[in-house]
Design an enzyme around this catalytic site. Structure first.
Site, PDB file in Angstrom:
ATOM      1  N   LYS A 194       0.858  -1.200   0.000  1.00 35.20           N
ATOM      2  CA  LYS A 194       0.000   0.000   0.000  1.00 35.20           C
ATOM      3  C   LYS A 194       0.886   1.239   0.000  1.00 35.20           C
ATOM      4  CE  LYS A 194      -1.755   2.868   2.774  1.00 35.20           C
ATOM      5  NZ  LYS A 194      -1.777   4.156   2.070  1.00 35.20           N
ATOM      6  N   GLY A 246       7.728   4.711   7.727  1.00 37.41           N
ATOM      7  CA  GLY A 246       6.947   5.934   7.923  1.00 37.41           C
ATOM      8  C   GLY A 246       7.283   6.553   9.261  1.00 37.41           C
ATOM      9  N   SER A 247       6.331   7.291   9.792  1.00 37.96           N
ATOM     10  CA  SER A 247       6.602   8.025  11.036  1.00 37.96           C
ATOM     11  C   SER A 247       6.619   7.077  12.241  1.00 37.96           C
ATOM     12  CB  SER A 247       5.535   9.091  11.242  1.00 37.96           C
ATOM     13  OG  SER A 247       4.283   8.475  11.424  1.00 37.96           O
ATOM     14  N   ALA A 249       5.143   7.589  15.063  1.00 39.17           N
ATOM     15  CA  ALA A 249       3.811   7.521  15.684  1.00 39.17           C
ATOM     16  C   ALA A 249       2.968   6.456  14.980  1.00 39.17           C
ATOM     17  CB  ALA A 249       3.145   8.889  15.604  1.00 39.17           C
ATOM     18  N   THR A 250       2.919   6.528  13.644  1.00 42.33           N
ATOM     19  CA  THR A 250       2.120   5.541  12.911  1.00 42.33           C
ATOM     20  C   THR A 250       2.745   4.153  13.039  1.00 42.33           C
ATOM     21  OG1 THR A 250       1.452   7.269  11.367  1.00 42.33           O
ATOM     22  CG2 THR A 250       1.085   5.015  10.665  1.00 42.33           C
ATOM     23  N   GLY A 251       4.063   4.088  12.977  1.00 41.17           N
ATOM     24  CA  GLY A 251       4.748   2.791  13.080  1.00 41.17           C
ATOM     25  C   GLY A 251       4.425   2.089  14.387  1.00 41.17           C
ATOM     26  N   GLU A 269      10.620   0.710   9.917  1.00 38.51           N
ATOM     27  CA  GLU A 269      11.710   1.652   9.625  1.00 38.51           C
ATOM     28  C   GLU A 269      11.107   3.041   9.792  1.00 38.51           C
ATOM     29  OE1 GLU A 269      13.813   4.217   8.332  1.00 38.51           O
ATOM     30  OE2 GLU A 269      13.631   3.512   6.263  1.00 38.51           O
ATOM     31  N   CYS A 303      14.412  10.145   5.881  1.00 40.35           N
ATOM     32  CA  CYS A 303      14.407   9.719   7.290  1.00 40.35           C
ATOM     33  C   CYS A 303      15.774   9.880   7.944  1.00 40.35           C
ATOM     34  CB  CYS A 303      13.953   8.269   7.393  1.00 40.35           C
ATOM     35  SG  CYS A 303      14.993   7.150   6.462  1.00 40.35           S
ATOM     36  N   GLU A 399      11.548  15.777  14.912  1.00 40.57           N
ATOM     37  CA  GLU A 399      11.828  15.524  13.493  1.00 40.57           C
ATOM     38  C   GLU A 399      10.987  16.475  12.657  1.00 40.57           C
ATOM     39  OE1 GLU A 399      10.068  12.058  11.507  1.00 40.57           O
ATOM     40  OE2 GLU A 399      12.018  11.622  10.629  1.00 40.57           O
TER      41      GLU A 399
HETATM   42  N1  LIG Z   1      10.741   7.484   8.084  1.00 44.12           N
HETATM   43  C1  LIG Z   1      10.345   7.947   6.944  1.00 44.12           C
HETATM   44  O1  LIG Z   1      10.931   7.608   5.958  1.00 44.12           O
HETATM   45  C2  LIG Z   1       9.165   8.836   6.821  1.00 44.12           C
HETATM   46  C3  LIG Z   1       8.706   9.612   7.865  1.00 44.12           C
HETATM   47  N2  LIG Z   1       7.642  10.423   7.696  1.00 44.12           N
HETATM   48  C4  LIG Z   1       7.224  11.257   8.835  1.00 44.12           C
HETATM   49  O2  LIG Z   1       5.866  11.029   9.032  1.00 44.12           O
HETATM   50  C5  LIG Z   1       5.155  12.267   9.076  1.00 44.12           C
HETATM   51  C6  LIG Z   1       3.769  12.076   8.548  1.00 44.12           C
HETATM   52  O3  LIG Z   1       3.809  11.620   7.222  1.00 44.12           O
HETATM   53  P1  LIG Z   1       2.776  10.497   6.774  1.00 44.12           P
HETATM   54  O4  LIG Z   1       2.808  10.297   5.340  1.00 44.12           O
HETATM   55  O5  LIG Z   1       1.419  10.823   7.329  1.00 44.12           O
HETATM   56  O6  LIG Z   1       3.445   9.235   7.453  1.00 44.12           O
HETATM   57  P2  LIG Z   1       2.768   8.049   8.178  1.00 44.12           P
HETATM   58  O7  LIG Z   1       3.788   7.354   8.974  1.00 44.12           O
HETATM   59  O8  LIG Z   1       1.542   8.471   8.876  1.00 44.12           O
HETATM   60  O9  LIG Z   1       2.336   7.105   6.966  1.00 44.12           O
HETATM   61  C7  LIG Z   1       3.187   6.189   6.340  1.00 44.12           C
HETATM   62  C8  LIG Z   1       2.344   5.154   5.637  1.00 44.12           C
HETATM   63  O10 LIG Z   1       1.516   4.468   6.578  1.00 44.12           O
HETATM   64  C9  LIG Z   1       0.155   4.540   6.185  1.00 44.12           C
HETATM   65  N3  LIG Z   1      -0.691   4.525   7.362  1.00 44.12           N
HETATM   66  C10 LIG Z   1      -1.149   5.574   8.100  1.00 44.12           C
HETATM   67  N4  LIG Z   1      -1.879   5.132   9.144  1.00 44.12           N
HETATM   68  C11 LIG Z   1      -1.888   3.788   9.077  1.00 44.12           C
HETATM   69  C12 LIG Z   1      -2.446   2.754   9.869  1.00 44.12           C
HETATM   70  N5  LIG Z   1      -3.155   3.012  10.968  1.00 44.12           N
HETATM   71  N6  LIG Z   1      -2.254   1.472   9.501  1.00 44.12           N
HETATM   72  C13 LIG Z   1      -1.526   1.189   8.416  1.00 44.12           C
HETATM   73  N7  LIG Z   1      -0.982   2.110   7.611  1.00 44.12           N
HETATM   74  C14 LIG Z   1      -1.141   3.400   7.944  1.00 44.12           C
HETATM   75  C15 LIG Z   1       0.102   5.813   5.390  1.00 44.12           C
HETATM   76  O11 LIG Z   1      -1.007   5.843   4.570  1.00 44.12           O
HETATM   77  P3  LIG Z   1      -1.709   7.256   4.278  1.00 44.12           P
HETATM   78  O12 LIG Z   1      -0.619   8.210   3.908  1.00 44.12           O
HETATM   79  O13 LIG Z   1      -2.592   6.905   3.169  1.00 44.12           O
HETATM   80  O14 LIG Z   1      -2.388   7.660   5.564  1.00 44.12           O
HETATM   81  C16 LIG Z   1       1.387   5.737   4.607  1.00 44.12           C
HETATM   82  O15 LIG Z   1       1.280   4.855   3.516  1.00 44.12           O
HETATM   83  C17 LIG Z   1       6.014  13.209   8.277  1.00 44.12           C
HETATM   84  O16 LIG Z   1       5.813  14.523   8.637  1.00 44.12           O
HETATM   85  C18 LIG Z   1       7.387  12.728   8.611  1.00 44.12           C
HETATM   86  O17 LIG Z   1       7.792  13.320   9.797  1.00 44.12           O
HETATM   87  C19 LIG Z   1       6.963  10.452   6.518  1.00 44.12           C
HETATM   88  C20 LIG Z   1       7.380   9.716   5.443  1.00 44.12           C
HETATM   89  C21 LIG Z   1       8.536   8.872   5.511  1.00 44.12           C
HETATM   90  C1  LIG Z   2      19.897  10.626  -1.432  1.00 48.20           C
HETATM   91  C2  LIG Z   2      19.298   9.905  -0.309  1.00 48.20           C
HETATM   92  C3  LIG Z   2      18.459   8.776  -0.681  1.00 48.20           C
HETATM   93  C4  LIG Z   2      18.164   7.853   0.418  1.00 48.20           C
HETATM   94  C5  LIG Z   2      16.743   7.804   0.720  1.00 48.20           C
HETATM   95  C6  LIG Z   2      16.407   6.802   1.709  1.00 48.20           C
HETATM   96  C7  LIG Z   2      15.193   7.173   2.436  1.00 48.20           C
HETATM   97  C8  LIG Z   2      14.763   6.477   3.444  1.00 48.20           C
HETATM   98  C9  LIG Z   2      13.628   6.905   4.233  1.00 48.20           C
HETATM   99  O1  LIG Z   2      13.314   8.112   4.258  1.00 48.20           O
HETATM  100  O2  LIG Z   2      13.010   6.031   4.857  1.00 48.20           O
END
Ligand SMILES: NC(=O)C1=CN([C@@H]2O[C@H](COP(=O)(O)OP(=O)(O)OC[C@H]3O[C@@H](n4cnc5c(N)ncnc54)[C@H](OP(=O)(O)O)[C@@H]3O)[C@@H](O)[C@H]2O)C=CC1
Ligand SMILES: CCCCCC/C=C/C(=O)O
Length: 495
Positions: A194, A246-247, A249-251, A269, A303, A399
């Site tokens: 997803k 992802g974040s 909090a969601t993780g 991650e 990240c 962050e």
């Molecule tokens: N570590 C990293 O690489 C990343 C960190 N972030 C951080 O996260 C913050 C918020 O960004 P956001 O995109 O909302 O990141 P989220 O962590 O909220 O979302 C990441 C993924 O999880 C999905 N998701 C959300 N809620 C659930 C759930 N309850 N169960 C399963 N899947 C879920 C999201 O879907 P959907 O988007 O459709 O809700 C998306 O595909 C950013 O401001 C940033 O700080 C964001 C992106 C990458």
């Molecule tokens: C030029 C940097 C590319 C690396 C991107 C990896 C990202 C990981 C993440 O945000 O989870």
């Protein structure tokens, strides 16, 4: 310079309402709910995707389950490697189309989409292809005294765990998706992915290419939607493992829900508040070039990006002067212009979040360069340098996931280590120095998953990557993923 020409294939892919990709074919949504895909550089709607309902998630998981037991189980490891290599070749053959789709959804510069999203996707596919034929167990000689006089032997097998539920964020949708998909397919698992609702297009196109490569239907499925679609996926009883990026909090919610639903294993991650440490002997020019590149690449939405920089007090003015001097050379503008390095923030909620942090830094009088919103359509803001007053400042703790680097001087190594480790995050850090004795003393003291020396955010498929503490559970890349995507079976035998 002008924007590059958009390929006819990209126009054709954009001007559509997309659904999901299930059992080897596009599956339209039920039409009840849809998502607008917005180009963050123009704020224009460029495509639409449907929101998966539970019937779509069930169909995708059933298809993946069928393939896991059927066609994919019958595909020899050698052939799995060949198919992953073929997919990598098709990524190369369709590189420009994929790069343009990525840039249009995410706002990252076209140069970066070509080099990282497309280039690294092909590299990771080939890396994991090589693993398909190298998954082994071990032989063990049982050692219990009660076994004396008997002939025993034991061995272990690594068996694919089943259907993987992969949840992917918006910053590097296709590349991060590929880390999970390629690891799954190499080990003999199948996958339902997803993507984030902001960037759903490149993974849909990659799923089409997987069929063209000869990967059987059902092995790689995509469902689109919001977090609730992800939630339905991770709680599904036929999902054997969840791989989430992802974040934090969601993780944390994802990990708890997966565990509560079916004791489903998770790799998480998550976020980071990554430190860069510039020791007194630092090569300032090298460090400044490295921080400019890795702190502002994809507008800081990485990240592992260095968000807090601790500089030995004797060098901080020099470092800030050179960083400020370098910023005007970073060209801001349309990400489809090949001379641009810095595009818009990827989506409106993230833009608002970054502007909020910049307002706070401005209120505290801490911005020493940049940080203004650009008066043009799109989510554009200048990269910013912040001189913090204390390690407890909001911008040193939270962050931002944006183009903001905060600097703080340090005098004492123990105090420095305390500041770094006070963070709930533990993804990565870098140390910039040629004083290897000091560097090697610091490495074991810093609580993170990866330490870089004289570099930052360098990811290599053969080196494990992941976080400690609030930055996650498990590692991706290297051999570490094999443990995650396989079940270890022990066989003990008397003869
Ligand atoms: N570590 C990293 O690489 C990343 C960190 N972030 C951080 O996260 C913050 C918020 O960004 P956001 O995109 O909302 O990141 P989220 O962590 O909220 O979302 C990441 C993924 O999880 C999905 N998701 C959300 N809620 C659930 C759930 N309850 N169960 C399963 N899947 C879920 C999201 O879907 P959907 O988007 O459709 O809700 C998306 O595909 C950013 O401001 C940033 O700080 C964001 C992106 C990458
Ligand atoms: C030029 C940097 C590319 C690396 C991107 C990896 C990202 C990981 C993440 O945000 O989870």
């Amino acid at each position: 310079m002008a924007d590059i020409n958009i390929l006819p294939a990209v126009h054709a892919f954009l001007n559509k309402q997309h659904g999901h990709f299930i059992d080897g074919a596009a599956r339209p949504g039920d039409g009840t709910r849809a998502i607008d895909v917005v180009d963050p550089a123009t704020e224009r709607i460029i495509a639409g995707v449907s929101v998966a309902g539970s019937a779509d998630v069930d169909a995708a998981v059933a298809s993946a389950r069928g393939a896991f037991r059927g066609t994919w189980a019958q595909t020899l490891p050698y052939q799995r490697g060949v198919l992953l290599n073929r997919l990598a070749d098709l990524v190369d053959a369709n590189a420009e189309e994929l790069a343009q789709l990525e840039t249009l959804c995410s706002g990252k510069s076209i140069h970066l989409s070509r080099m990282i999203d497309v280039g690294q996707t092909a590299i990771f596919l080939r890396y994991f292809a090589g693993w398909a034929t190298k998954i082994t167990g071990e032989t063990i000689t049982p050692s219990m005294p009660s076994m004396q006089g008997e002939q025993y032997t034991a061995f272990t097998r690594r068996e694919p765990i089943g259907v993987i539920g992969a949840i992917v964020p918006w910053n590097f949708s296709m590349m991060i998706g590929t880390w999970k998909i390629a690891a799954a397919l190499a080990t003999g698992c199948t996958v339902v992915v997803k993507p984030s609702e902001f960037t759903p297009l490149t993974l849909l196109r990659l799923a089409e290419l997987a069929i063209e490569a000869g990967i059987p239907p059902g092995v790689f499925n995509v469902v689109n939607g919001f977090g609730d679609a992800g939630q339905a996926l991770i709680e599904h009883p036929d999902i054997a493992k969840v791989s989430f990026t992802g974040s934090s909090a969601t993780g944390s919610r994802v990990g708890q829900a997966a565990m509560a639903a079916n004791l489903t294993r998770c790799t998480l991650e998550l976020g980071g508040k990554n430190a860069a440490v510039l020791l007194a002997d630092v090569n300032v020019d090298g460090a400044v070039a490295g921080l400019m590149q890795t702190g502002f690449v994809h507008q800081g939405q990485v990240c592992a990006a260095p968000e807090r920089v601790f500089v030995h007090r004797s060098r901080i003015d020099e470092v800030l002067d050179k960083m400020s001097g370098g910023l005007p050379q970073l060209k801001i503008g349309s990400p489809l212009d090949e001379s641009v390095q810095f595009g818009p923030i990827a989506n409106k909620p993230q833009f608002d979040k970054v502007l909020g942090y910049l307002d706070e830094a401005r209120r505290l009088g801490q911005i020493c360069h940049g940080g203004r919103r650009l008066e043009r359509p799109g989510y554009f803001v200048e990269p910013a340098l912040v001189r913090a007053r204390s390690a407890d400042d909001v911008l040193m703790r939270e962050e931002t996931f944006g183009p903001i680097i905060s600097f703080l001087p340090f005098d004492d190594e123990d105090e420095l280590v305390g500041w770094i480790n006070a963070s709930p995050y533990g993804l990565s850090a870098s140390v910039w120095s040629n004083d290897l004795s000091r560097v090697f003393r610091l490495i074991p003291r810093i609580q993170v998953g990866t330490v870089w020396i004289n570099m930052h955010t360098f990811l290599d498929p053969s080196v494990p990557f992941g976080g400690s503490k609030g930055s996650g559970i498990g590692r991706e890349f290297g051999s570490a993923f094999i443990d995650d995507y396989t079940e270890l079976k022990s066989v003990i035998m008397r003869y």
